[in-house]
Design an enzyme around this catalytic site. Structure first.
Site, PDB file in Angstrom:
ATOM      1  N   ASP A 137     -30.805  -8.618 -41.047  1.00  0.00           N
ATOM      2  CA  ASP A 137     -30.560  -9.020 -42.204  1.00  0.00           C
ATOM      3  C   ASP A 137     -31.916  -9.220 -42.664  1.00  0.00           C
ATOM      4  O   ASP A 137     -32.948  -9.104 -42.049  1.00  0.00           O
ATOM      5  CB  ASP A 137     -29.833 -10.412 -42.159  1.00  0.00           C
ATOM      6  CG  ASP A 137     -29.007 -10.880 -43.345  1.00  0.00           C
ATOM      7  OD1 ASP A 137     -29.733 -10.406 -44.533  1.00  0.00           O
ATOM      8  OD2 ASP A 137     -28.265 -11.632 -43.430  1.00  0.00           O
TER       9      ASP A 137
HETATM   10  C1  BGC Z   1     -27.887 -11.586 -46.942  1.00  0.00           C
HETATM   11  C2  BGC Z   1     -27.082 -10.115 -46.626  1.00  0.00           C
HETATM   12  C3  BGC Z   1     -27.655  -9.191 -47.606  1.00  0.00           C
HETATM   13  C4  BGC Z   1     -29.021  -9.291 -47.627  1.00  0.00           C
HETATM   14  C5  BGC Z   1     -29.745  -8.108 -48.367  1.00  0.00           C
HETATM   15  C6  BGC Z   1     -29.432 -11.494 -47.143  1.00  0.00           C
HETATM   16  O1  BGC Z   1     -29.880 -12.739 -47.455  1.00  0.00           O
HETATM   17  O2  BGC Z   1     -27.645 -12.514 -45.738  1.00  0.00           O
HETATM   18  O3  BGC Z   1     -25.843 -10.430 -46.574  1.00  0.00           O
HETATM   19  O4  BGC Z   1     -26.943  -8.120 -47.447  1.00  0.00           O
HETATM   20  O5  BGC Z   1     -29.668 -10.529 -47.712  1.00  0.00           O
HETATM   21  O6  BGC Z   1     -29.584  -8.593 -49.844  1.00  0.00           O
END
Ligand code: BGC
Length: 764
Positions: free
Chosen positions: A291
Site C-alpha cells: 500500500d
Molecule cells: C490506499 C489504497 C490505495 C492507495 C493508492 C492508499 O492510501 O490505502 O487503497 O490503492 O492509497 O492510491
C-alpha cells in the site's frame, strides 16, 4: 553477463518491432500466448537486466509533486520505475511511456496504476452498494465499463477490487468492500475481477486488477482506520481470506498488502500472509504491491529498525513492488551486495512483474490513442449500465401502509436535506483524480420524473466532518467556510417551511462522500449534524414522508425505522443515482436489493454480524437473552434484509438426502413464488449451521443465494448444492481445513432470520 544482457534486449526488440510498437490490429492477443512462451520472453528480458534495472522494476513511483520528491521524468529516464501511480492524464502517460521505452536503460514500458474503484467517467454505485444487489452481474458489468473507460484514458492497472470483510460500520472503508460476509464477499470479489480483467487476460479494453488489502484490514481495533488487527487463524481463514482466494481463483493479476499490523506483524512484512498463504498454498503467480508508502512505514510502525531493514523485511516476506516510498531503490542493491538478500529473491519479484507486463500486452501496446477516451465515454450504453446497476443496488428498508411507490400524479413535492441536490454524495466516495461530476442528484431525478409538478428543495443545515480529511488537501477548488450557527438555523427553518408547504416530502439524508472511505472512521453511526432533528421536525408535520438514505456505511437510524413510513437505502448510487432513486420511488422499478451488512440500532452494538457462534445462554431464553441491560441485542435490520413492492412466499424446502457421506454433495431446493400483484425480485438465501464438531461453528452461515425475477403469480424452484467446499472450515482444534461428519441445519428464506428449515447429516 554482457552477452546475456544483449541477448535479452535483442529478443525484446524483435518482439516489439515484430508486432508493431504502439498498437496495431496484427498484435497477437496476449492471453493466447502459452505460459511457456510468456516465460521464455520473461527469461530473456530478465537476463538482459542489470541489478539496478531490476530494482527499478520493483519501484512504483508516485507522480504527485510531493515536496522533495524527484521529478517523475528523471526517475523514469534513469530506469528507476517499473510503474507510476497518481497520474490521470493520457498525454502525460504517453510522454512518460516514451521516456521509458526510448530513453530508460532497460526500455521496458511502464505500468500505469490508479484507483478506479467504482467507475472512471461513468460512476457506478460504491462497492458496498453493488454488493447489495446480491447479483454478481452488477459489479461484473460495472467494472467492465470502468475498465473500458479507464483503459481508454491510458490506465493499465486498477487498485481494486477491495475485498476486505468489514463487520464494524465505524470503519470508513466499509464502503469500498462487499460487507460482512465471506461467501457473498467471495462472489463479489470474483465478479469484479472478471469485470476488470475480462475473460482473457490482456484484452485491450480491460485493466489488470488488484485484490486489496491483504489481509484483515477491516477488523481494525475500534473500527479505527489503520489500527492494529488481532485475528486468530480461524477467523482469518474462515472469514477474511475467502474473498482474496476467490480473486486468485478468478485470475487476479496483482495483490496489494495492507497497512496495519496483523497479530503484531505488519501485513506488508508478513511472510505468513504473502509467502506461505498467497504464493505458497494458493499458488498465486502475479505480483504483490505494497500500500502507499507502506514499506517505509514499517519503520514508523515500530517493526523495522530503519529503511534498509524495512526493504529487507518487506521483500523477503514476499512484497514485490514498493508503492511510492522509494525504500526499495535506496536499499535493495546494498542488501544484495552484502548477501543479506539473495539475487534470486529479487529475480523472483521482477519475474512476476515482467510476467504481468508481457501477458497484458504492454510491450505491444505501450501507448494510448489520445482521441480514444472521448469516443469511449460518449457511449450512452455506459449511462444505462450505471442506472441499471444503481436500481439493482438499492434496498427498501421500510414501507408502512404501501407509502411507496409514490404516484406520478403528485403535484406538490418537497425534496429536503443536505444531500438531496449533492453530486458529491450521489457519486460517492473515491473517484479518480480530477473527476468532474456529471451525477444526476435525487432532486434532479425527481424533477425529471414529475415534469409538471411543483418540486421545491431546501437543503437544511449543512453537514461536515468535525475533523477534515487528510485527502481534502488534494481536492481542487476553494474550501467553503463552515455555516455559522445562525445560518444553519435559518436553513433549518427554511427546510421545515418548505416541507410544510408541500403535500409529500422526500427527505434525502445520510453522509457526504468524505464521511466514508479511507481515514473516515466514525465514533458514532448516527445521522451527522442536525439531520435527525430536521427529520423529526418534518415528520411532526404529519405529511407522507419518505426517507432516502445516501451513505457509505450502515447508520443507526432506529428512530426513523419506527417513525418514517418509508425508507429507501440508496447508498452512494453513482452518476445515474438520482434517476434510479426516482425510478424506484415512483414505481418504474421494484426494489430488490438486500443488505450485505447488518444495521445496528445503536453504535455500541458494533461490531455486529449475523454469523456469530452460539453461547451457553442462547438468545431467546427469557432469563438469558438480554446481552445489554440498556438496549436490544437484535440489530435494526438483519443481514440479507430488504423489502419489495410485491410479496413472496418461500416454501417446500427439500434436502436431496437425509444422510450423505463425507465428501459428497446434498442438493437443497425450495419454491419461491411472487404472491403479490407486481413483478419483482427476491433474493433466495441459504444458511447452514453445523450442530457440533471439532470446533464450534457460527449459528448461521450463508452458503448459497440467487436473485430471481418473478411475475405476479409466478413460481420457481431454486436449487443450491452443498458439497465439501461449503461444509469445510478451518479448525482451531485440528490446525487445518476439516470437514466433520456431523448434523447440519439448513434454512432457506429472504434474509438471515429465515425460519423455513430442514436438516441433514454427514456420515463418515
Ligand atoms: C490506499 C489504497 C490505495 C492507495 C493508492 C492508499 O492510501 O490505502 O487503497 O490503492 O492509497 O492510491
Amino acid at each position: 553477463m554482457r552477452a546475456r544482457r544483449m541477448a535479452g534486449l535483442v529478443v525484446v526488440l524483435a518482439i516489439v518491432v515484430g508486432l508493431g510498437a504502439g498498437g496495431g490490429a496484427q498484435a497477437a492477443p496476449l492471453a493466447a500466448l502459452a505460459d511457456a512462451e510468456v516465460q521464455a520472453r520473461v527469461d530473456a528480458l530478465l537476463a538482459g537486466l542489470s541489478l539496478e534495472e531490476k530494482i527499478g522494476q520493483l519501484n512504483q513511483a508516485g507522480a504527485l509533486p510531493f515536496p522533495g520528491s524527484p521529478k517523475i521524468e528523471d526517475v523514469v529516464s534513469t530506469g528507476g520505475a517499473g510503474s507510476v501511480l497518481w497520474l490521470n492524464d493520457t498525454k502525460k502517460f504517453n510522454e512518460l511511456q516514451k521516456i521509458a521505452v526510448e530513453q530508460s536503460p532497460s526500455k521496458i514500458p511502464l505500468l500505469f496504476g490508479l484507483d478506479v474503484i467504482h467507475g472512471y467517467r461513468t460512476i457506478f454505485p460504491v462497492p458496498l452498494a453493488m454488493a447489495s444487489s446480491w447479483d454478481p452481474d452488477v459489479p461484473e458489468r460495472a467494472q467492465t465499463v470502468a475498465a473500458r473507460e479507464a483503459r481508454a484514458a491510458g490506465i493499465h492497472w486498477t487498485f481494486g477490487p477491495m475485498v476486505d470483510i468489514a463487520r464494524d460500520a465505524r470503519w470508513g472503508r466499509i464502503v469500498e468492500g462487499a460487507g460482512e460476509d465471506p461467501f457473498l464477499g467471495a462472489a463479489m470479489a470474483a465478479a469484479q475481477v472478471r469485470g476488470f480483467q475480462g475473460p482473457t487476460f490482456g484484452a485491450e479494453d480491460r485493466l489488470v486488477a488488484c485484490a486489496k488489502h491483504f489481509a484483515g484490514y477491516g477488523a481494525s481495533d475500534g473500527g479505527r482506520d489503520y489500527d492494529p488487527v488481532y485475528l486468530p487463524e480461524t477467523q482469518l481463514r474462515n472469514v477474511y481470506l475467502p474473498p482474496f482466494q476467490a480473486a486468485v481463483k478468478a485470475g487476479v493479476g496483482t495483490f496489494m498488502g495492507a497497512y496495519m499490523d496483523l497479530n503484531n506483524v505488519p501485513a506488508s512484512g508478513n511472510s505468513f500472509l504473502l509467502r506461505d498463504v498467497l504464493k505458497g498454498e494458493w499458488g498465486f503467480q502475479g505480483f504483490v504491491v505494497s500500500d502507499a508508502r507502506a514499506v517505509a512505514n514499517l519503520v514508523t510502525q515500530g517493526f523495522a529498525r530503519d529503511g534498509r531493514d524495512a526493504a529487507y523485511r518487506a521483500l523477503h516476506a514476499g512484497l514485490d513492488m514498493d508503492m511510492a516510498s522509494n525504500t526499495y531503490p535506496q536499499h535493495l542493491a546494498g542488501l544484495v551486495a552484502d548477501g543479506t538478500l539473495k539475487a534470486a529473491e529479487i529475480d523472483d519479484a521482477v519475474r512476476r512483474i515482467l510476467t504481468i507486463k508481457v501477458r497484458m500486452g504492454l510491450f505491444e501496446h505501450p501507448y494510448t490513442d489520445e482521441s480514444l477516451l472521448a469516443k469511449v465515454v460518449a457511449s450512452p450504453e455506459h449511462n444505462k449500465e450505471a442506472r441499471w446497476a444503481a436500481q439493482r443496488s438499492m434496498v427498501l428498508l421500510r414501507n408502512e401502509g404501501k407509502t411507496l411507490p409514490l404516484s406520478k400524479d403528485l403535484e406538490n413535492v418537497a425534496v429536503i436535506g443536505p444531500l438531496a441536490d449533492s453530486q458529491d454524495a450521489t457519486d460517492g466516495s473515491w473517484l479518480v483524480f480530477g473527476h468532474t461530476s456529471n451525477a444526476v442528484t435525487v432532486l434532479q431525478g425527481i424533477k425529471a420524473k414529475l415534469p409538471n409538478a411543483r418540486v421545491e428543495h431546501a437543503p437544511g443545515p449543512e453537514i461536515r466532518r468535525e475533523f477534515p480529511s487528510f485527502f481534502e488537501a488534494f481536492m481542487p477548488g476553494p474550501k467553503k467556510a463552515p455555516q455559522t450557527p445562525e445560518e444553519a438555523e435559518a436553513a433549518f427553518q427554511q427546510a421545515v417551511a418548505t416541507a410544510r408547504a408541500a403535500d409529500t416530502v422526500v427527505m434525502v439524508l445520510g453522509e457526504s462522500a468524505n464521511m466514508a472511505g479511507e481515514a473516515a472512521s466514525r465514533a458514532s453511526l448516527d445521522l451527522p449534524g442536525r439531520q435527525q432533528e430536521l427529520l423529526e421536525a418534518v415528520v411532526a408535520l404529519e405529511k407522507p414522508v419518505v426517507l432516502v438514505l445516501l451513505n457509505g456505511r450502515p447508520l443507526a437510524v432506529a428512530w426513523a425505522a419506527e417513525h418514517v413510513p418509508a425508507i429507501l437505502e440508496a447508498w452512494e448510487p453513482g452518476s445515474a443515482g438520482g434517476h434510479a432513486v426516482a425510478d424506484i420511488l415512483f414505481g418504474d422499478v421494484n426494489p430488490g436489493g438486500k443488505l450485505p451488512v447488518t444495521f445496528p440500532r445503536k453504535t455500541g452494538q458494533t461490531p455486529i454480524y449475523y454469523a456469530r457462534n452460539l453461547t451457553h445462554s442462547p438468545e431467546g431464553r427469557p432469563m438469558y437473552s438480554q446481552r445489554y441491560w440498556d438496549g436490544a441485542v437484535a440489530p435494526l435490520y438483519p443481514f440479507g434484509f430488504g423489502l419489495s413492492y410485491t410479496t413472496f412466499s418461500i416454501a417446500d424446502l427439500k434436502v436431496s438426502a437425509p444422510q450423505v457421506k463425507l465428501g459428497e454433495e446434498v442438493t437443497v431446493t425450495a419454491d419461491v413464488a411472487n404472491t403479490g400483484s407486481v413483478a419483482g425480485d427476491e433474493v433466495v438465501q441459504l444458511y447452514i449451521h453445523q450442530k457440533a464438531g471439532r470446533d464450534s461453528r457460527p449459528m448461521r452461515e450463508l452458503k448459497g443465494f440467487e436473485r430471481v425475477t418473478l411475475r405476479p403469480g409466478e413460481k420457481r424452484t431454486v436449487a443450491f448444492r452443498l458439497g465439501p467446499d461449503e461444509l469445510r472450515y478451518w479448525s482451531t482444534s485440528a490446525g487445518a481445513w476439516v470437514q466433520d461428519a456431523e448434523a447440519f441445519d439448513v434454512w432457506v428464506g429472504a434474509d438471515s432470520t429465515a425460519t423455513l428449515s430442514a436438516s441433514f447429516t454427514v456420515v463418515p
